[in-house]
Write a protein that holds these residues in place. Structure first.
Motif, PDB file in Angstrom:
ATOM      1  N   UNK A  76       0.835  -1.199   0.000  1.00  0.00           N
ATOM      2  CA  UNK A  76       0.000   0.000   0.000  1.00  0.00           C
ATOM      3  C   UNK A  76       0.872   1.252   0.000  1.00  0.00           C
ATOM      4  N   UNK A  77       0.497   2.224  -0.822  1.00  0.00           N
ATOM      5  CA  UNK A  77       1.266   3.468  -0.895  1.00  0.00           C
ATOM      6  C   UNK A  77       0.355   4.598  -1.352  1.00  0.00           C
ATOM      7  N   UNK A  78       0.816   5.830  -1.127  1.00  0.00           N
ATOM      8  CA  UNK A  78       0.057   7.016  -1.542  1.00  0.00           C
ATOM      9  C   UNK A  78       1.035   8.086  -2.012  1.00  0.00           C
ATOM     10  N   UNK A  79       0.650   8.803  -3.057  1.00  0.00           N
ATOM     11  CA  UNK A  79       1.452   9.911  -3.557  1.00  0.00           C
ATOM     12  C   UNK A  79       0.940  11.193  -2.910  1.00  0.00           C
ATOM     13  N   UNK A  80       1.744  11.735  -1.979  1.00  0.00           N
ATOM     14  CA  UNK A  80       1.305  12.845  -1.150  1.00  0.00           C
ATOM     15  C   UNK A  80       2.078  14.125  -1.452  1.00  0.00           C
ATOM     16  N   UNK A  83       5.379  17.019   2.971  1.00  0.00           N
ATOM     17  CA  UNK A  83       5.030  17.247   4.369  1.00  0.00           C
ATOM     18  C   UNK A  83       3.788  16.514   4.835  1.00  0.00           C
ATOM     19  N   UNK A  84       3.027  15.935   3.907  1.00  0.00           N
ATOM     20  CA  UNK A  84       1.822  15.193   4.276  1.00  0.00           C
ATOM     21  C   UNK A  84       2.214  13.789   4.745  1.00  0.00           C
ATOM     22  N   UNK A  85       1.310  13.153   5.512  1.00  0.00           N
ATOM     23  CA  UNK A  85       1.567  11.800   6.000  1.00  0.00           C
ATOM     24  C   UNK A  85       0.319  10.936   5.846  1.00  0.00           C
ATOM     25  N   UNK A  86       0.537   9.618   5.669  1.00  0.00           N
ATOM     26  CA  UNK A  86      -0.580   8.689   5.513  1.00  0.00           C
ATOM     27  C   UNK A  86      -0.350   7.464   6.392  1.00  0.00           C
ATOM     28  N   UNK A  87      -1.431   6.941   6.961  1.00  0.00           N
ATOM     29  CA  UNK A  87      -1.404   5.698   7.735  1.00  0.00           C
ATOM     30  C   UNK A  87      -2.522   4.800   7.216  1.00  0.00           C
ATOM     31  N   UNK A  88      -2.184   3.544   6.899  1.00  0.00           N
ATOM     32  CA  UNK A  88      -3.169   2.541   6.488  1.00  0.00           C
ATOM     33  C   UNK A  88      -3.451   1.645   7.698  1.00  0.00           C
ATOM     34  N   UNK A  91      -8.057  -3.727  10.550  1.00  0.00           N
ATOM     35  CA  UNK A  91      -8.446  -4.299  11.840  1.00  0.00           C
ATOM     36  C   UNK A  91      -7.819  -3.520  12.992  1.00  0.00           C
ATOM     37  N   UNK A  92      -7.705  -2.190  12.810  1.00  0.00           N
ATOM     38  CA  UNK A  92      -7.199  -1.307  13.854  1.00  0.00           C
ATOM     39  C   UNK A  92      -5.692  -1.249  13.974  1.00  0.00           C
ATOM     40  N   UNK A  93      -4.973  -1.974  13.124  1.00  0.00           N
ATOM     41  CA  UNK A  93      -3.513  -2.028  13.191  1.00  0.00           C
ATOM     42  C   UNK A  93      -2.912  -1.301  11.986  1.00  0.00           C
ATOM     43  N   UNK A  94      -1.862  -0.520  12.227  1.00  0.00           N
ATOM     44  CA  UNK A  94      -1.188   0.173  11.144  1.00  0.00           C
ATOM     45  C   UNK A  94      -0.422  -0.828  10.275  1.00  0.00           C
ATOM     46  N   UNK A  95      -0.609  -0.751   8.945  1.00  0.00           N
ATOM     47  CA  UNK A  95       0.029  -1.692   8.015  1.00  0.00           C
ATOM     48  C   UNK A  95       0.572  -0.940   6.806  1.00  0.00           C
ATOM     49  N   UNK A  96       1.516  -1.558   6.126  1.00  0.00           N
ATOM     50  CA  UNK A  96       2.018  -1.046   4.850  1.00  0.00           C
ATOM     51  C   UNK A  96       1.805  -2.063   3.733  1.00  0.00           C
ATOM     52  N   UNK A  97       1.419  -3.291   4.115  1.00  0.00           N
ATOM     53  CA  UNK A  97       1.120  -4.351   3.149  1.00  0.00           C
ATOM     54  C   UNK A  97       0.040  -5.241   3.744  1.00  0.00           C
ATOM     55  N   UNK A  98      -0.643  -5.963   2.848  1.00  0.00           N
ATOM     56  CA  UNK A  98      -1.807  -6.728   3.289  1.00  0.00           C
ATOM     57  C   UNK A  98      -1.960  -7.985   2.444  1.00  0.00           C
ATOM     58  N   UNK A 108      -9.953  -1.351   4.743  1.00  0.00           N
ATOM     59  CA  UNK A 108      -8.760  -0.569   5.067  1.00  0.00           C
ATOM     60  C   UNK A 108      -9.187   0.863   5.370  1.00  0.00           C
ATOM     61  N   UNK A 109      -8.745   1.392   6.511  1.00  0.00           N
ATOM     62  CA  UNK A 109      -8.972   2.803   6.842  1.00  0.00           C
ATOM     63  C   UNK A 109      -7.723   3.586   6.464  1.00  0.00           C
ATOM     64  N   UNK A 110      -7.910   4.619   5.647  1.00  0.00           N
ATOM     65  CA  UNK A 110      -6.803   5.452   5.198  1.00  0.00           C
ATOM     66  C   UNK A 110      -6.875   6.781   5.947  1.00  0.00           C
TER      67      UNK A 110
END
Length: 285
Positions: A76-80, A83-88, A91-98, A108-110
């Motif tokens: 998972x990735x985002x083009x921001x 200075x911006x930040x993203x968290x994926x 199930x309530x846990x921060x992830x970068x892959x799934x 997925x909550x972004x």
């Protein structure tokens, strides 16, 4: 006899054709049901456009679907903007892959945040879920309305003062809107040492436009017999709907009054005189 045989033969042929048709229809129905149940790989979100201030988190509830006949690992990735930040979160846990099973989905909550200095505008944010077999893109938008900012200090910036025990002191405070959005219904309060008292004039501010300041006079009362020393009084200002808050810690040095000092000296002298008298009177015995 020949007619009966012919009829029997025709009956068997018709029955065979009927069974064949039923088999074909059954297979077709099964295949159709499988195709209907099969999901297509996709990356979707209930909301694509979210509005907020720079103090808030832009939150999107998305769904990742794996339509392949095998389990896949998605990064998972985002083009921001800078200075911006993203968290994926899954199930309530921060992830970068799934990992997503075949023909299954994952929620997925972004969560996206931006710097306080971000200018009001609409920002496009492409988000991707990439596996060995899929490259799925979700185009999100964050509408930044502005920022809430609040500051409380003194006109000189000096955050210390002196007061005599049992007395009162007037301190001038300055409240400033440092954001880009108006602030409505600001309330003032304090956190003080035990039995200390404050009163504010005015006790609330109806509105502050961006960059606008307001003067507030606070009267601080210190109880009698307060021990001399340094104390911290915290002055707080916040909007009624808790959009933003600010506080200033003021160091207050408490001193004893001159009268109290002279009384103390007289008590000491009286005690010394009494001791001297007792020594003179009873010391020779």
């Amino acid at each position: 006899m020949l007619t009966q045989l012919s009829n029997l033969k025709n009956y068997r042929i018709i029955r065979a054709l009927f069974v064949l048709v039923c088999l074909i229809l059954g297979v077709s129905a099964h295949t159709l049901a499988q195709n209907q149940n099969k999901k297509k790989s996709a990356f979707t979100s209930r909301l694509l456009n979210v509005a907020g201030t720079t103090n808030e988190t832009f939150r999107y509830n998305s769904t990742l679907t794996n339509g392949k006949p095998f389990t896949q690992n998605y990064s998972l990735s985002a083009k921001l903007p800078a200075g911006w930040q993203v968290i994926f979160r899954a199930e309530g846990v921060s992830v970068t892959a799934l990992q997503v099973d075949s023909n299954a989905t994952k929620d997925i909550t972004i969560e996206i945040t931006c710097p306080a200095t971000t200018k009001p505008d609409t920002y496009k944010i492409p988000v991707q879920a990439i596996s060995s077999a899929d490259t799925l893109t979700l185009d999100l938008e964050a509408v930044v309305r502005g920022s809430y900012g609040l500051e409380i200090t003194t006109p000189t910036g000096r955050l210390s003062d002196q007061i005599v025990a049992g007395g009162s002191k007037e301190i001038l405070l300055e409240v400033k809107n440092t954001g880009t959005l108006p602030l409505n219904t600001l309330e003032l309060s304090s956190q003080l040492p035990t039995k200390w008292e404050t009163s504010f004039s005015p006790s609330n501010i109806e509105q502050l436009q961006p960059g606008q300041k307001a003067d507030v006079k606070v009267t601080l009362k210190v109880p009698d017999k307060t021990i001399a020393g340094d104390y911290v009084s915290k002055m707080i200002v916040r909007t009624s709907n808790h959009e933003t808050t600010a506080e200033a810690s003021i160091r207050i040095t408490v001193k004893t009054s001159i009268l109290s000092g002279w009384i103390g000296i007289l008590i000491i002298l009286a005690a010394a005189g009494l001791i001297y008298y007792l020594i003179r009177k009873y010391g020779r015995r």
